[in-house]
Design a protein around this motif. Structure first.
Motif, PDB file in Angstrom:
ATOM      1  N   GLU A   8       2.644  -8.341 -23.105  1.00  0.00           N
ATOM      2  CA  GLU A   8       3.208  -9.747 -23.356  1.00  0.00           C
ATOM      3  C   GLU A   8       2.587 -10.747 -22.710  1.00  0.00           C
ATOM      4  O   GLU A   8       2.167 -11.461 -23.292  1.00  0.00           O
ATOM      5  CB  GLU A   8       4.809  -9.919 -22.812  1.00  0.00           C
ATOM      6  N   ASP A   9       1.997 -10.239 -21.314  1.00  0.00           N
ATOM      7  CA  ASP A   9       1.202 -11.563 -20.685  1.00  0.00           C
ATOM      8  C   ASP A   9      -0.123 -11.479 -21.345  1.00  0.00           C
ATOM      9  O   ASP A   9      -0.721 -12.830 -21.125  1.00  0.00           O
ATOM     10  CB  ASP A   9       1.156 -10.869 -19.066  1.00  0.00           C
ATOM     11  N   LYS A  63       7.497 -14.008 -26.709  1.00  0.00           N
ATOM     12  CA  LYS A  63       8.863 -14.021 -26.202  1.00  0.00           C
ATOM     13  C   LYS A  63       9.656 -13.838 -27.529  1.00  0.00           C
ATOM     14  O   LYS A  63      10.946 -13.592 -27.654  1.00  0.00           O
ATOM     15  CB  LYS A  63       9.165 -15.367 -25.424  1.00  0.00           C
ATOM     16  N   ARG A  64       8.955 -14.477 -28.798  1.00  0.00           N
ATOM     17  CA  ARG A  64       9.727 -14.531 -30.128  1.00  0.00           C
ATOM     18  C   ARG A  64       9.543 -13.013 -30.705  1.00  0.00           C
ATOM     19  O   ARG A  64      10.535 -12.602 -31.088  1.00  0.00           O
ATOM     20  CB  ARG A  64       8.973 -15.304 -30.998  1.00  0.00           C
ATOM     21  N   LEU A  80       0.464 -13.703 -23.938  1.00  0.00           N
ATOM     22  CA  LEU A  80       0.740 -15.090 -23.624  1.00  0.00           C
ATOM     23  C   LEU A  80      -0.855 -16.174 -23.157  1.00  0.00           C
ATOM     24  O   LEU A  80      -0.503 -17.524 -23.550  1.00  0.00           O
ATOM     25  CB  LEU A  80       1.742 -15.220 -22.527  1.00  0.00           C
TER      26      LEU A  80
END
Length: 592
Positions: free
Chosen positions: A127-128, A158-159, A131
């Motif tokens: 995820e990072d 996040k979604r 992001l």
């Protein structure tokens, strides 16, 4: 040149070695396949189930489609090139950045729904990584070899963020607006079909990619599938670093695989003897296995990207109906919404049009949803008009659903359903815009309600995606900024000479009337007319210009047979002759 997998370089090397092992393990099978292919063609060599799927992917109007599959003909209609251009719009460069914004590599990805993107795990492994990185669409050269204006979109892990190292894919949500406000839906998306068999051994594939992070390029059809594995395919397509995450297409520009690794020569790791892609059917199967881990909104996002084929050759979708209980508390459009002193009733129909109102099963004539209503015309299977209340002080941001529904309160024969929308250039255009009624405690229900076929009209995809030259955004932005309330009526102009397609006459024009109370307490009613005539002169849908006009409400009455009563007295164009008055090129051209 930084590598696209720098965040997970060892993982990418592992993918290469795993691809090599699969390639070497299949050497005997490939020889048998090559001999079989010499004696037959891809269709004869495939199983009946795969043949059925492959034939289903070919439009029945493409008379030479099967001939190309079996290698007997290399002729394509010119529209093949247009199809490739359309498919390319959804392909982007992924600029991989670290936590302080440094660019550490590039990959490729492609949109697979209105807000989801597919790429490799080794491009966005966690995820990072998503992001900090960005999706760069429209990074390509024009006919003069000048770079087009690139649009950068942030990821929203996040979604939704799903990844799998074994199949080397990542599915991640994307922000629906670029940094400059460009909507993501300007670029469309590539539909994914779950059935295996979209490509056969011996067929040729094409790949749209960003090699070494360069502007968008295509390796077109000089590339043969040399082996089919359970979860992977091997092919001879030319790709370079940066092509990881590219879509692998069959001749119908349908995504068959996700490119992810080269097969290195065991004697020289700098040389590649084949390339490997992950089969889309395997990726969708894995996503389905992960579905139980997702929340309700994430499941909806995943569900909206999965499509199916049937043996008739047409995309087969399952269109549901909600239970009648869903509508029990739907009071619909409120005429008193703007205040006790500003009653705005439903438009009145001309007397000779009354008998053409499509009846509800219970005998009623108005379909009430959450914060909006629809009145249908039975002879056209489309709305006479829609009416919606917008409360700018209570707007909610809820993701798209895209699960289209028939309304069980009305016979389906009065509802324009799937067949007309199977044409690739025709969108289900919302009449009541999805975001308009999405406010208050029942915002989620309102969002769902907008996806009824009763609230749709056939619109050319370019018209639908441009969204009325920003008119609806302008109206909604004003309600949001000033906490104003607005009532909006929208509908198609239904003419007898509208062009017919699959039993439905496609409207060439659409209208809108917006009513609000200005800050000085005075009522303002403005009318607009949008034309897609230049799009639908024939069913080839040649692209042309369309315009939005601000017109007197009286002109809308004459075009539609609807009556708006005293609203005409509050129209800034009232008293002017009922012809087109103002061309609206942007919000600044609107007269309130």
């Amino acid at each position: 040149m930084p590598k696209p997998w720098m965040l997970q370089e060892s993982t990418y090397e592992e993918q290469q070695q795993a691809a090599l092992k699969r390639y070497e393990a299949r050497s005997g099978e490939r020889k048998k396949t090559a001999m079989r292919m010499q004696a037959s063609n891809p269709v004869e060599a495939a199983s009946p189930d795969r043949i059925a799927v492959r034939e289903a992917a070919i439009d029945p109007r493409d008379g030479l489609g099967l001939e190309r599959v079996i290698g007997n003909d290399d002729l394509f209609p010119v529209s093949y090139l247009e199809g490739g251009l359309q498919a390319s719009k959804s392909v982007c460069r992924i600029e991989v950045r670290d936590h302080i914004g440094r660019v550490i590599g590039y990959g490729t990805g492609f949109l697979v729904s209105p807000c989801l993107l597919l790429t490799n795990n080794h491009v966005l492994p966690h995820e990072d990584a998503a992001l900090y990185s960005v999706a760069q669409l429209n990074y390509e050269l024009d006919l003069n070899f000048k770079q087009r204006q690139m649009k950068s979109f942030n990821f929203v892990p996040k979604r939704l963020f799903l990844t799998d190292p074994e199949l080397d894919f990542t599915l991640v949500a994307v922000d629906e607006e670029a940094s400059d406000g460009t909507p993501l839906n300007d670029f469309g998306y590539l539909e994914l079909y779950s059935e295996p068999g979209k490509i056969l051994e011996g067929e040729y594939v094409s790949i749209i990619q960003h090699p070494q992070g360069a502007p968008k390029m295509v390796a077109i059809r000089e590339n043969r599938v040399i082996d089919m594995l359970e979860h992977f395919i091997h092919y001879s397509t030319d790709t370079q670093a940066g092509s990881s995450g590219s879509p692998v297409f069959n001749d119908q520009w349908m995504v068959a695989a996700l490119h992810h690794a080269g097969v290195p020569d065991p004697n020289d790791s700098s040389v590649f003897i084949a390339n490997e892609g992950v089969r889309i059917s395997s990726i969708l199967q894995k996503i389905e296995q992960k579905r139980a881990e997702l929340n309700a909104e994430q499941r909806q996002l995943v569900d909206q990207m999965v499509n199916h084929l049937d043996i008739s050759g047409q995309p087969a979708e399952t269109f549901e109906e909600l239970a009648l209980e869903w509508y029990e508390h739907s009071t619909g459009y409120d005429p008193d919404f703007l205040g006790a002193n500003y009653k705005i009733p439903h438009p009145a129909l001309r007397s000779d049009m009354e008998e053409d109102i499509a009846p509800l099963i219970d005998g009623g004539r108005v379909l009430n949803y959450t914060h909006f209503s629809v009145v249908m015309r039975k002879s056209r299977q489309l709305a006479f008009y829609t009416a919606v209340n917008i409360d700018g002080s209570q707007l909610r941001d809820i993701g798209r659903n895209d699960r289209w529904l028939f309304d069980p309160r009305m016979d389906r024969k009065y509802q324009c359903g799937p067949p007309v929308y199977e044409h690739p250039d025709i969108d289900r255009g919302h009449l009541v815009r999805r975001r308009d009624p999405v406010w208050g405690e029942r915002a989620a229900e309102a969002n769902e309600d907008t996806f009824h076929f009763t609230n749709a009209a056939p619109q050319h995809k370019k018209l639908n995606q441009q969204i009325w030259l920003g008119l609806e955004d302008y109206i909604l932005r004003n309600t949001d900024e000033h906490n104003l309330k607005v009532s909006v009526f929208t509908g198609p102009v239904l003419r007898e000479d509208d062009i017919e397609y699959r039993g439905v006459r496609i409207p060439a024009e659409f209208w809108k009337v917006a009513v609000m109370v200005k800050t000085d307490g005075k009522l303002s009613a403005t009318a607009y007319l949008l034309s897609q005539k230049s799009f639908i002169d024939d069913l080839e849908f040649a692209f042309g210009e369309y315009k939005t006009y601000q017109v007197p409400i009286l002109q809308i009455e004459e075009l539609t047979g609807l009556g708006f009563g005293e609203l005409k007295q509050h129209d800034p164009l009232h008293g002017q002759r009922a012809v087109v008055q103002w061309v609206v090129n942007g919000p600044g051209d609107i007269v309130l």
